[in-house]
Design a protein around this motif. Structure first.
Motif, PDB file in Angstrom:
ATOM      1  N   ILE A 100       0.865  -1.176   0.000  1.00  0.00           N
ATOM      2  CA  ILE A 100       0.000   0.000   0.000  1.00  0.00           C
ATOM      3  C   ILE A 100       0.903   1.228   0.000  1.00  0.00           C
ATOM      4  O   ILE A 100       1.857   1.298   0.790  1.00  0.00           O
ATOM      5  CB  ILE A 100      -0.876   0.031   1.273  1.00  0.00           C
ATOM      6  N   ALA A 122      -3.818   2.837   6.218  1.00  0.00           N
ATOM      7  CA  ALA A 122      -2.940   1.886   5.517  1.00  0.00           C
ATOM      8  C   ALA A 122      -2.360   0.875   6.501  1.00  0.00           C
ATOM      9  O   ALA A 122      -2.247  -0.316   6.194  1.00  0.00           O
ATOM     10  CB  ALA A 122      -1.831   2.647   4.804  1.00  0.00           C
ATOM     11  N   VAL A 145       3.402  -1.188   4.041  1.00  0.00           N
ATOM     12  CA  VAL A 145       2.952   0.180   3.792  1.00  0.00           C
ATOM     13  C   VAL A 145       4.155   1.051   3.463  1.00  0.00           C
ATOM     14  O   VAL A 145       5.188   0.975   4.119  1.00  0.00           O
ATOM     15  CB  VAL A 145       2.240   0.740   5.047  1.00  0.00           C
ATOM     16  N   LEU A 185      -2.344  -0.908  -3.822  1.00  0.00           N
ATOM     17  CA  LEU A 185      -3.355   0.047  -3.346  1.00  0.00           C
ATOM     18  C   LEU A 185      -2.694   1.403  -3.117  1.00  0.00           C
ATOM     19  O   LEU A 185      -1.619   1.476  -2.507  1.00  0.00           O
ATOM     20  CB  LEU A 185      -3.937  -0.499  -2.036  1.00  0.00           C
TER      21      LEU A 185
END
Ligand SMILES: Cc1cc2nc3c(=O)[nH]c(=O)nc-3n(C[C@H](O)[C@H](O)[C@H](O)COP(=O)(O)OP(=O)(O)OC[C@H]3O[C@@H](n4cnc5c(N)ncnc54)[C@H](O)[C@@H]3O)c2cc1C
Ligand SMILES: Nc1ncnc2c1ncn2[C@@H]1O[C@H](COP(=O)(O)O)[C@@H](O)[C@H]1O
Lengths: 259, 327
Positions: free
Chosen positions: B5, B27, B38, B93
């Motif tokens: 992410i 996140a 992340v 993402l």
């Protein structure tokens, strides 16, 4: 200056909304509709620019036959002609699909300025205008509070958070998303309503615009619609107006201790 | 294979927007539930200090992109630069907080990759191991759950206030500079300096009692009813945006994301539906009372006391009662 302004027809702001039996969206029978709020300000901005600089204002709406009423309303307020994007392929599109259709139609038409509202009051994607700009390869600015024209193109005022603003210069053609409150709305006059009857509304469908199914395919999958969950315990006060008033003042004084 | 992410960190001249930490928190939560790492990204010029600040959060890498065309935010330059970051990092993402800046470029960035932004979400749930996002429709009157479709990456933003940025986990990240090629011709917006309009004449942030009026009041002349109630209570008068848009009350009485933020002892909302842009300006109030004829109006989700009824009956009765109290 040729300006195209996008107008979405949305359920009237004080509509009572009920989820349909299939749980896929709201029940649309018995609903009455109006022009999306920020779009009405976009239309007014277009009409004022035309009054100042000359040119043409074209009102565009995508949706079923009923959306012709928002186009007609725009024609009555002073828009010169209308474009109605109507096709069953346009049902239930997301912002990418609507942006695709708007981009195709406005590209075919050609323009100096494309205005949309900053956000629709029903879907609230807040991105259709920006997507259309990207697909058209044009610059954009969002949440616009003022529009000036100059030799180099446009100078527009962006609303920012916490009371800040910023002027942004851009070449035209460009796409702007308009914020509510940018001007004072006019209403249709009787003369305007009569004149509107003679104005043209062009209908366009996906095939005419050369839009393929892939670009309209959904980019988000709908799972469910529901009433929002409450996270605070609200004490509802009931009774006659007089009872309610007495109870509320008493609670504010003795329970919440605000006085 | 796309993985992880990446969180967009917004800043003005190197000062990080606190709202970005809400996306960091989101996140971290989604990352731990779906087993993804992340990272964060800062676009700008001379963003070293900002990157160091973000690197004190529990994220693996803070990517920085420095370029003269990123000195001041423009949608064109940010889209180009961010797109190249995505191509290099290959996240699954892209997470953001739904600020004005994100609203300005994220739909363009997503569309440039033939995708859509799943924007302005108020929460998420995991279904079949994948996040599904909740967003408001009809100005908060209803909510929908939506899932992204198609290949990674997906673009998602959360409404401001959905997560507590100050609760994002601390840690130590590596900082890594990425380089991008920006084509100056593609940057078409030329922003001037940010500015504030002349200072607001009234400061409502100190008012202990506020009576606030919305479009339920119907006409300008009816504002008088609200003024009488405010006078009887010794309260300041305030309003939702449409009231000020219509010039029924001056701009400096507007509460909300584009108006003032207040936290009085009492906030009495009359004929206000409770759209999020209004709520962010007043939800910190100690006691919230809402008068609205629609029992489903979102304002009741945050009200302590609710009155479902016609304001034209309730308000005069309340004014009379408040006057009685004064004597
Ligand atoms: C980027 C952006 C920034 C914004 N900034 C702000 C901001 O700073 N502040 C702000 O307020 N808004 C802001 N908005 C607008 C916001 O989204 C809403 O449109 C607005 O808050 C709605 O105002 P309202 O509640 O007065 O009107 P409406 O939503 O029209 O609500 C009117 C309410 O009155 C009730 N009502 C009607 N008649 C009666 C009656 N007789 N008795 C009792 N109740 C009645 C109705 O049931 C309804 O709930 C912003 C929007 C955007 C997109
Ligand atoms: N069906 C539509 N017809 C015309 N304009 C639309 C339509 N849908 C969206 N728009 C325009 O795009 C803006 C933003 O919508 P949205 O991205 O849904 O928030 C609206 O304010 C309209 O100006």
């Amino acid at each position: 200056m040729k300006i195209i302004v996008c107008l979405k027809q949305v359920p009237k702001n004080d509509s009572v909304l009920r989820i349909n039996e299939q749980g896929t969206w709201i029940q649309d029978r018995d609903l009455t509709y109006e022009i999306n709020e920020s779009d009405a300000y976009g239309l007014e901005a277009a009409l004022q620019l035309k009054e100042k600089h000359g040119g043409e204002v074209i009102a565009l709406s995508l949706g079923p036959a009923r959306v012709q009423s928002v186009i007609k309303e725009a024609l009555a307020r002073g828009a010169d002609r209308g474009i109605h994007l109507e096709d069953t392929a346009f049902d239930n599109l997301d912002a990418y699909g609507i942006g695709t259709a708007i981009a195709a139609a406005t590209k075919a038409e050609g323009f100096d300025l494309l205005l949309t509202g900053l956000q629709s009051d029903d879907y609230g994607f807040a991105q259709t205008g920006v997507i259309a700009a990207e697909l058209l390869g044009l610059p954009h600015t969002t949440i616009v509070m003022d529009v000036e024209l100059n030799d180099a193109g446009l100078r527009v005022k962006r609303e920012l958070e916490n009371g800040f603003f910023q002027w942004v210069n851009m070449p035209a053609p460009a796409v702007l998303t308009i914020q509510s409150g940018i001007n004072t709305l006019r209403y249709a006059t009787l003369k305007g309503i009569m004149a509107a009857k003679k104005k043209e509304i062009k209908k366009l469908d996906a095939a005419t615009l050369g839009i393929d199914a892939a670009s309209l395919a959904p980019r988000m999958e709908f799972r469910r619609i529901y009433l929002p969950q409450k996270n605070k315990q609200t004490q509802f006060i009931e009774g006659s107006a007089g009872d309610i008033a007495a109870k509320l003042i008493d609670k504010l004084k003795n329970e919440a201790r605000v006085f | 294979m796309a993985n992880g992410i990446i969180v967009f960190i917004e800043h003005v001249d190197g000062k990080v927007n606190r709202a970005s930490y809400e996306a960091v928190k989101a996140a971290q939560l989604i990352g731990s539930e779906t087993g993804q790492e992340v990272s964060a990204v800062l676009l700008g010029q001379a963003v070293g200090d900002a990157a160091a600040e973000v690197a004190s959060k529990k994220v693996k890498t803070v990517y920085t992109v420095e370029n003269e065309w990123l000195k001041k935010y423009t949608a064109d330059a940010y889209t180009q630069a961010f797109r190249q970051v995505i191509e290099q990092v290959q996240p699954a993402l892209v997470l953001m907080t739904h600020t004005y800046e994100v609203r300005d470029f994220a739909p363009k960035l997503a569309a440039s990759m033939k995708k859509i932004l799943l924007g302005d979400n108020i929460g998420y749930k995991i279904e079949d191991g994948k996040p599904v996002f909740t967003r408001q429709v009809f100005q908060g009157k209803l909510a929908v759950d939506v899932a992204p479709v198609g290949d990674d990456p997906h673009f998602v933003s959360f409404q401001i206030g959905t997560f507590r940025g100050d609760e994002s986990e601390a840690g130590q990240a590596e900082i890594k500079a990425l380089s991008v090629n920006l084509d100056a011709d593609v940057v078409r917006q030329q922003p001037e300096e940010r500015f504030k309009e002349a200072k607001a004449a009234v400061d409502l942030s100190q008012a202990p009692l506020i009576v606030s009026v919305g479009r339920g009041i119907k006409e300008m002349k009816n504002i008088e009813l609200i003024r009488k109630l405010a006078d009887a209570l010794g309260a300041e008068i305030a309003a939702s945006r449409p009231i000020c848009d219509n010039d029924w009350l001056p701009m400096d009485r507007q509460i909300g994301s584009s108006g003032q933020t207040v936290a009085p002892k009492l906030y009495l909302a009359v004929g206000i539906s409770g759209a999020i842009q209004h709520l962010v300006g007043m939800k910190g109030s100690r006691t919230i009372v809402a008068i609205n004829k629609d029992a489903e109006a979102p304002i009741f989700e945050i009200a302590d006391y609710g009155i479902v009824g016609d304001l034209f009956e309730i308000v005069p009765a309340l004014t009379a009662e408040a006057e009685k109290m004064k004597q």
